[in-house]
Design an enzyme around this catalytic site. Sequence first.
Site, PDB file in Angstrom:
ATOM      1  CB  CYS A  74       4.333  22.485  33.502  1.00 21.14           C
ATOM      2  SG  CYS A  74       4.156  20.808  32.864  1.00 21.14           S
ATOM      3  CB  CYS A 198       9.518  15.970  35.294  1.00 20.81           C
ATOM      4  SG  CYS A 198       9.308  17.587  36.070  1.00 20.81           S
TER       5      CYS A 198
HETATM    6  N1  LIG Z   1       4.983  19.385  39.426  1.00 23.02           N
HETATM    7  C1  LIG Z   1       5.810  20.547  39.157  1.00 23.02           C
HETATM    8  C2  LIG Z   1       5.276  21.368  37.990  1.00 23.02           C
HETATM    9  C3  LIG Z   1       5.149  20.576  36.751  1.00 23.02           C
HETATM   10  C4  LIG Z   1       6.460  20.073  36.249  1.00 23.02           C
HETATM   11  C5  LIG Z   1       6.223  19.464  34.869  1.00 23.02           C
HETATM   12  N2  LIG Z   1       5.785  18.099  34.872  1.00 23.02           N
HETATM   13  C6  LIG Z   1       7.364  19.692  33.917  1.00 23.02           C
HETATM   14  O1  LIG Z   1       7.338  19.041  32.841  1.00 23.02           O
HETATM   15  O2  LIG Z   1       8.227  20.537  34.194  1.00 23.02           O
HETATM   16  C7  LIG Z   1       5.845  21.440  40.371  1.00 23.02           C
HETATM   17  O3  LIG Z   1       4.818  21.583  41.028  1.00 23.02           O
HETATM   18  O4  LIG Z   1       6.909  22.012  40.627  1.00 23.02           O
END
Ligand SMILES: N[C@@H](CCC[C@H](N)C(=O)O)C(=O)O
Length: 257
Positions: A74, A198
């Site tokens: 993340c 993200c």
């Molecule tokens: N939901 C993603 C992991 C988290 C991503 C995050 N929000 C970021 O900032 O990179 C997954 O399960 O691949």
Amino acid sequence: MQQTFYKYQGTGNDFVMIDNRQETFNKKDTKHIAFLCDRRFGIGADGLILLENHPTLDFKMVYYNADGNESTMCGNGGRCLVAFANQLGVIKDKAVFEAIDGLHHATINNGIVKLQMLDVDVVEKHENHVFLNTGSPHHVEFEDQIENFDIKTKGAKIRYGAPYNEIGSNVNFVKKISDQIFAVRTYERGVEDETLSCGTGVTAVALAMHALKQTNENLITLKVQGGELQVSFDVENGVYKNVWLIGPATYVFSGTL
Ligand SMILES: N[C@@H](CCC[C@H](N)C(=O)O)C(=O)O
């Protein structure tokens, strides 16, 4: 036993943060993690992050999606964890820590965190999309109506459809504003909805835009629903190196349960 919970957000991607250096948190209790992330019955967040001791580095990061399952890297969470470690006095203005995808360097200055992401040597170019892994898997495609389209329906169809299926992928929709600026909206795996930002997603978009020759820049601004992030990188023989995710990481509150 009472537990202190902290809340941080990075361009609207928000996280419950726990100082787990004493290793008292039950990491196997998926339902409890999902409860803590629930926006009605719990604290509410896109994910939950543990700060843990590491034998040689500043700390270790353990990340869980809002569904309660441990997941891959993340980027915004990593940036928020650096700010959390600074608040706890674990680090001053720089950090080296271990996450599920390996070792990360970071700096913090006036609330802005720069997080080094992994090198990326595979960018899959398909007819209507790009797929790459920036610590988490990311599908990237253009969306002209980026301000007004049904991201939850469209994102879920891609996330659960072939070739991703149950394991899935995060899904990023992008619109070019200029050679330096791209607008991005992301449907996130494990949240199963749009998040306001993200970090591994905007990193994927920046590298994908360069790989598609949509830009020759190597410092790109990504406009997300929760603000702005920047991604910088070098390219050597088609390998993206020295990749940095840059943006704010903000303390929201802390409390006990
Ligand atoms: N939901 C993603 C992991 C988290 C991503 C995050 N929000 C970021 O900032 O990179 C997954 O399960 O691949």
